[in-house]
Write a protein that holds these residues in place. Structure first.
Motif, PDB file in Angstrom:
ATOM      1  N   ARG A 125      -2.808  24.181  -8.805  1.00 56.98           N
ATOM      2  CA  ARG A 125      -2.103  23.349  -7.830  1.00 56.98           C
ATOM      3  C   ARG A 125      -0.658  23.809  -7.755  1.00 56.98           C
ATOM      4  N   GLY A 183      -1.588  18.865   1.096  1.00 60.64           N
ATOM      5  CA  GLY A 183      -0.931  17.589   1.366  1.00 60.64           C
ATOM      6  C   GLY A 183       0.504  17.791   1.789  1.00 60.64           C
ATOM      7  N   GLY A 200      -6.299  17.803  -9.277  1.00 59.59           N
ATOM      8  CA  GLY A 200      -5.751  16.812  -8.365  1.00 59.59           C
ATOM      9  C   GLY A 200      -5.818  15.392  -8.916  1.00 59.59           C
ATOM     10  N   GLU A 221      -7.383  21.175  -1.386  1.00 57.98           N
ATOM     11  CA  GLU A 221      -6.521  20.102  -0.892  1.00 57.98           C
ATOM     12  C   GLU A 221      -5.206  20.684  -0.391  1.00 57.98           C
ATOM     13  N   THR A 226      -3.880  22.989  -3.368  1.00 58.62           N
ATOM     14  CA  THR A 226      -4.739  23.128  -4.549  1.00 58.62           C
ATOM     15  C   THR A 226      -5.915  24.005  -4.170  1.00 58.62           C
ATOM     16  N   PRO A 248      -8.306  22.367   3.734  1.00 58.80           N
ATOM     17  CA  PRO A 248      -9.450  22.265   2.823  1.00 58.80           C
ATOM     18  C   PRO A 248     -10.667  23.019   3.377  1.00 58.80           C
ATOM     19  N   GLY A 251     -11.948  19.441  -8.419  1.00 65.36           N
ATOM     20  CA  GLY A 251     -10.974  18.402  -8.104  1.00 65.36           C
ATOM     21  C   GLY A 251     -10.248  17.821  -9.295  1.00 65.36           C
TER      22      GLY A 251
END
Length: 167
Positions: free
Chosen positions: A113, A90, A13, A88, A99, A65, A10
Motif C-alpha cells: 500500500r 482512494g 487495507g 484499491e 494498494t 481496482p 485485502g
C-alpha cells in the motif's frame, strides 16, 4: 497470470499482519502541503514507478481496482517481471492511496500500500507484507529482501518535492 498468488487478499487495507510474511512500513516526509497534488498525481499516473526505475504496462489507461500492472525492472543483466493487480485506489481531500496485490508470475507474494497524507507537511507511507514466491526468490531470500528494501527506498525518494529535479 491474472490470479492473485496469495490467500490474504485485502489484509493490508484492513491493517492485518498475516503470519508467515515479512511485514514492513516506511514513512518519509515529501515536502510542504502544496506538494500534495503533485505527489498524488505522480503515484496514480505511474511516474513514481518510472522514477524508481520500473517500467509499467497497465491493462487500462486509468489506475482503478482490477487493473493489472506489469512491472519490469532490471537487476544487472536480468529483467524481472512482476505483475500485480490494483486492489484499491482512494482519494480524500488530504489522503490518497493505492494498494496492489501480487499475481501469479510475480517473484514474491503479498500486498503493498502506498499512502500519501497532507497535514503540516506531506508524508508518504509504504506498508505491506511479502514473502518469496518464485523458486529463485526463495533460494536467494536474503538478496530478495535486500532488493525489496532497495526498491522501496527508490519509491520513497521518487515522490519527494525535489524528485522532479533528480530524474
Amino acid at each position: 497470470m491474472n490470479e492473485l498468488n496469495y490467500p490474504e487478499i485485502g489484509a493490508v487495507g484492513r491493517g492485518e499482519r498475516p503470519p508467515g510474511y515479512g511485514h514492513f512500513a516506511y514513512r518519509v516526509r515529501l515536502g510542504g502541503p502544496d506538494h500534495f497534488p503533485t505527489a498524488v498525481g505522480d503515484l496514480l499516473s505511474g511516474r513514481m514507478h518510472a522514477r524508481a526505475g520500473i517500467r509499467l504496462r497497465a491493462s487500462a489507461p486509468t489506475v482503478a481496482p482490477g487493473v493489472v500492472l506489469v512491472q519490469r525492472l532490471r537487476v544487472g543483466p536480468i529483467e524481472v517481471v512482476a505483475p500485480v493487480r490494483v486492489l484499491e485506489v482512494g482519494r480524500e481531500p488530504d489522503r490518497a492511496w493505492l494498494t496492489y496485490g501480487t499475481l501469479r508470475g510475480h517473484p514474491e507474494q503479498g500486498e503493498e500500500r502506498f499512502l500519501i497524507e497532507r497535514g503540516e507537511s506531506v508524508t508518504f507511507t509504504i506498508s505491506g507484507f511479502v514473502r518469496p514466491a518464485a523458486w529463485y526468490a526463495r533460494l536467494g531470500a536474503p538478496v530478495s529482501h535486500l532488493y525489496q528494501r532497495l526498491i522501496t527506498a527508490r519509491y520513497l525518494r521518487a515522490l519527494r518535492e525535489d524528485a522532479a529535479w533528480t530524474r
